[in-house]
Motif scaffolding. Structure first.
Motif, PDB file in Angstrom:
ATOM      1  N   ARG A 183       0.799  -1.227   0.000  1.00  0.00           N
ATOM      2  CA  ARG A 183       0.000   0.000   0.000  1.00  0.00           C
ATOM      3  C   ARG A 183       0.835   1.281   0.000  1.00  0.00           C
ATOM      4  N   HIS A 184       2.007   1.308   0.654  1.00  0.00           N
ATOM      5  CA  HIS A 184       2.807   2.527   0.669  1.00  0.00           C
ATOM      6  C   HIS A 184       4.257   2.273   0.270  1.00  0.00           C
ATOM      7  N   ARG A 185       4.567   1.064  -0.149  1.00  0.00           N
ATOM      8  CA  ARG A 185       5.955   0.729  -0.451  1.00  0.00           C
ATOM      9  C   ARG A 185       6.379   1.264  -1.812  1.00  0.00           C
ATOM     10  N   LYS A 186       7.680   1.449  -1.954  1.00  0.00           N
ATOM     11  CA  LYS A 186       8.259   1.807  -3.244  1.00  0.00           C
ATOM     12  C   LYS A 186       9.249   0.745  -3.720  1.00  0.00           C
ATOM     13  N   SER A 187       9.488  -0.262  -2.892  1.00  0.00           N
ATOM     14  CA  SER A 187      10.504  -1.257  -3.243  1.00  0.00           C
ATOM     15  C   SER A 187      10.153  -1.996  -4.529  1.00  0.00           C
ATOM     16  N   HIS A 188       8.836  -2.188  -4.804  1.00  0.00           N
ATOM     17  CA  HIS A 188       8.454  -2.910  -6.013  1.00  0.00           C
ATOM     18  C   HIS A 188       8.671  -2.079  -7.277  1.00  0.00           C
TER      19      HIS A 188
ATOM     20  N   GLY B 159      13.042  -5.549  -6.066  1.00  0.00           N
ATOM     21  CA  GLY B 159      11.952  -5.338  -5.125  1.00  0.00           C
ATOM     22  C   GLY B 159      10.677  -6.045  -5.530  1.00  0.00           C
ATOM     23  N   MET B 160      10.486  -6.238  -6.850  1.00  0.00           N
ATOM     24  CA  MET B 160       9.306  -6.947  -7.328  1.00  0.00           C
ATOM     25  C   MET B 160       9.371  -8.436  -7.024  1.00  0.00           C
ATOM     26  N   LEU B 161      10.574  -8.950  -6.825  1.00  0.00           N
ATOM     27  CA  LEU B 161      10.715 -10.388  -6.615  1.00  0.00           C
ATOM     28  C   LEU B 161      10.173 -10.828  -5.263  1.00  0.00           C
ATOM     29  N   LYS B 162      10.247  -9.943  -4.254  1.00  0.00           N
ATOM     30  CA  LYS B 162       9.803 -10.337  -2.918  1.00  0.00           C
ATOM     31  C   LYS B 162       8.332 -10.721  -2.883  1.00  0.00           C
TER      32      LYS B 162
ATOM     33  N   PHE C 229       0.401  -9.777 -10.678  1.00  0.00           N
ATOM     34  CA  PHE C 229       0.829  -8.880 -11.759  1.00  0.00           C
ATOM     35  C   PHE C 229      -0.081  -7.662 -11.831  1.00  0.00           C
ATOM     36  N   ILE C 230      -1.372  -7.900 -11.808  1.00  0.00           N
ATOM     37  CA  ILE C 230      -2.352  -6.816 -11.915  1.00  0.00           C
ATOM     38  C   ILE C 230      -2.225  -5.863 -10.732  1.00  0.00           C
ATOM     39  N   MET C 231      -2.041  -6.401  -9.538  1.00  0.00           N
ATOM     40  CA  MET C 231      -1.901  -5.559  -8.356  1.00  0.00           C
ATOM     41  C   MET C 231      -0.620  -4.730  -8.418  1.00  0.00           C
ATOM     42  N   LEU C 232       0.451  -5.311  -8.920  1.00  0.00           N
ATOM     43  CA  LEU C 232       1.708  -4.576  -9.036  1.00  0.00           C
ATOM     44  C   LEU C 232       1.593  -3.429 -10.032  1.00  0.00           C
TER      45      LEU C 232
ATOM     46  N   MET D 108       6.592  -0.427 -15.838  1.00  0.00           N
ATOM     47  CA  MET D 108       6.086  -1.263 -16.914  1.00  0.00           C
ATOM     48  C   MET D 108       7.188  -2.071 -17.589  1.00  0.00           C
ATOM     49  N   LYS D 109       8.394  -1.538 -17.644  1.00  0.00           N
ATOM     50  CA  LYS D 109       9.471  -2.300 -18.279  1.00  0.00           C
ATOM     51  C   LYS D 109       9.789  -3.558 -17.478  1.00  0.00           C
ATOM     52  N   HIS D 110       9.636  -3.471 -16.140  1.00  0.00           N
ATOM     53  CA  HIS D 110       9.848  -4.657 -15.312  1.00  0.00           C
ATOM     54  C   HIS D 110       8.695  -5.650 -15.484  1.00  0.00           C
TER      55      HIS D 110
END
Length: 405
Positions: A137-142, A147-150, A179-182, A189-191
Motif C-alpha cells: 500500500r505505501h511501499r516503493k521497493s516494487h 523489489g518486485m521479486l519479494k 501482476f495486476i496488483m503490481l 512497466m518495463k519490469h
C-alpha cells in the motif's frame, strides 16, 4: 490517523450513490441466478441446496464484512494469511486423518466440517489479495526489479501448498492477480513486461518440452503433459484422445457447439448431457451447460456479465483514495476475471483442463462464499471516506510518466 466516524446510514448512502457499485452487485446477483438455473438443469437437488443454503450464507457473509473499517481489515490481513497457510499445511500433512481431510477426485483440498466440505484454497484467494494489498500500500521497493521479486517469493508459499494438494487450477490464479496488483501499485512497466516475457518463454518452453523432448527431460507430471497434448490434438481436429484424457474437454466443446444460437429446452439439454456423460457438469464444466441451454447468446451474455462485474470493480478502484482499499479491489477484480477466463477458456478448448470453478455460477459452498465476500469487501471500501491527513494514495501517481520508465 484514525478513520472518520461514519454511521450505517451514511455508509448505505455512499453505496447507493455510486453507480459502479450497482452494476457490480447486479452482475454478481445475475451470475448467481444463472448458476442456480444452470445447475438445476443437470442437478436439481444441488441447485436447491445452492439456493437455500449456500447463497443465503454467502449473502450473510458479504453483509458481515461490510462493517469492519478498511484499516481493521488490513491489520487482520497478515493473521488471516497465517491462518490460511496453517489450513493449507493441514491438508497436505501425511498424518492428517482422512475423516478430517477426505480425498476427493484424487485431491486433498477440503476440510470436513460436518455440515460442509470447506476448501481453504478459496479462503487463500481472499487472504492473499488482502495481504498483498496491505504489503504494497505505501511501499516503493516494487519499483525496482529486485523489489518486485519479494511479493512473488511470498506468493510461492500458498501456491506451493495448493499445488501439493494438488489443485493446479486455483494455484495458477495467484500470479496473474499479483501482476495486476503490481501494475496498480505503480510497478515500472518495463519490469512488468520483462517478467511477462519470461513467463511466456517458460510456458512456450514447457509446451515444446512436452511435445518434443524425451520422457527423461520432462518437467510436468504425466497427466499434466497429457492435458496439454490433448488440447493441442483437439484443436488440430484429431480424435486420438477423445476417449481418454481428452474426453472431458471434447465433450464440453461438443455441447457448447450443439447449443447453437439460442440453445434448447432443459429436458433436451439434460438428455444431451446424460448421453454424453459430461464429467463435473455442475461445477467445472458448468459453462457447457449454459451454452447448451441458452446457446451462444446465453454464453455471450454470461461473459458480458463477467466483463461488467470486473470493469465495475476497476472503476470503483479508480475512485478509491485509500491505497489498501484500491489495491484490494483491483486484486479481487483480477482474481475473478482470471478465474472466469480460465474456466471458459478450458471449456471451449482454448486452454488445457485444470479443474477450476466459474465464480458465482458453479456449484460449491466455499467458491460462492468467498466470491460474495470479495463483493462485500468492495462495498465496504466504497462506503467509507478516506481518513483525514492520511498518506497519499500512491506517491508516484503525481508523475504518471515515471511508471513507464
Amino acid at each position: 490517523m484514525p478513520e472518520p466516524t461514519i454511521n450505517l446510514s451514511d455508509q448505505l448512502l455512499r453505496l447507493a450513490t455510486t453507480r459502479a457499485v450497482w452494476s457490480m452487485i447486479v452482475s454478481a446477483l445475475l451470475l448467481a441466478v444463472a448458476g442456480l438455473l444452470s445447475i438445476g438443469v443437470v442437478e436439481p437437488g444441488l441447485a436447491a441446496k445452492q439456493g437455500k443454503i449456500w447463497l443465503p450464507i454467502s449473502l450473510f457473509a458479504a453483509g458481515l464484512v461490510f462493517f469492519p473499517r478498511p484499516r481493521t481489515v488490513g491489520t487482520y490481513a497478515y493473521p488471516l494469511m497465517a491462518l490460511t497457510l496453517c489450513l493449507l499445511i493441514l491438508l497436505v500433512m501425511p498424518f492428517t486423518p482422512r475423516w478430517l481431510v477426505p480425498v476427493i477426485n484424487g485431491a486433498r483440498a477440503w476440510i470436513n466440517l460436518g455440515v460442509m466440505n470447506f476448501q481453504p484454497a478459496e479462503l487463500a484467494k481472499v487472504a492473499f489479495v488482502l495481504g498483498m494489498a496491505w504489503y504494497l500500500r505505501h511501499r516503493k521497493s516494487h519499483r525496482t526489479l529486485l523489489g518486485m521479486l519479494k511479493p512473488f517469493l511470498l506468493m510461492l508459499v500458498p501456491v506451493g501448498l495448493i499445488l501439493k494438494q494438488p489443485d493446479l487450477g486455483t494455484a495458477i490464479l495467484f500470479a496473474p492477480t499479483l501482476f495486476i496488483m503490481l501494475v496498480a501499485a505503480g510497478a515500472r512497466m518495463k519490469h512488468i513486461v520483462g517478467l511477462l516475457g519470461v513467463a511466456i518463454l517458460v510456458i512456450v518452453a514447457n509446451i515444446a518440452i512436452v511435445l518434443y523432448a524425451p520422457s527423461s527431460m520432462q518437467i510436468l507430471k504425466p497427466h499434466q503433459r497429457e492435458r496439454i497434448e490433448s488440447m493441442i490434438s483437439l484443436a488440430q481436429g484429431e480424435t486420438r484422445y477423445v476417449t481418454t484424457i481428452g474426453y472431458q474437454q471434447d465433450t464440453a466443446m461438443t455441447l457448447v457447439a450443439a447449443g447453437g444460437l439460442t440453445g434448447y429446452d432443459p429436458q433436451r439439454v439434460r438428455d444431451m448431457i446424460e448421453l454424453n456423460k459430461l464429467p463435473f457438469d455442475h461445477n467445472d464444466m458448468i459453462f457447457a451447460v449454459v451454452a447448451a441451454r441458452w446457446g451462444w447468446l446465453g454464453g455471450a451474455a454470461l461473459i458480458g456479465l463477467y466483463l461488467t462485474l470486473t470493469a465495475s470493480m476497476a472503476l470503483i478502484a479508480a475512485d478509491l483514495k485509500d491505497p489498501f482499499a484500491r489495491l484490494a479491489t483491483v486484486g479481487f477484480a483480477g482474481m475473478m476475471f482470471t478465474q472466469a477466463a480460465i474456466n471458459i477458456g478450458m471449456t471451449v478448448g482454448l486452454l488445457p483442463i485444470t479443474g477450476i470453478t466459474l465464480p458465482f455460477v458453479s456449484y460449491g459452498g466455499s467458491s460462492l462464499l468467498f466470491s460474495a465476500v470479495m463483493i462485500g469487501l468492495v462495498c465496504n471500501f466504497v462506503s467509507r471516506r478516506p481518513a483525514p491527513l492520511s498518506r497519499p494514495s500512491f506517491e508516484f501517481d503525481q508523475n504518471a510518466e515515471a511508471i513507464f520508465q
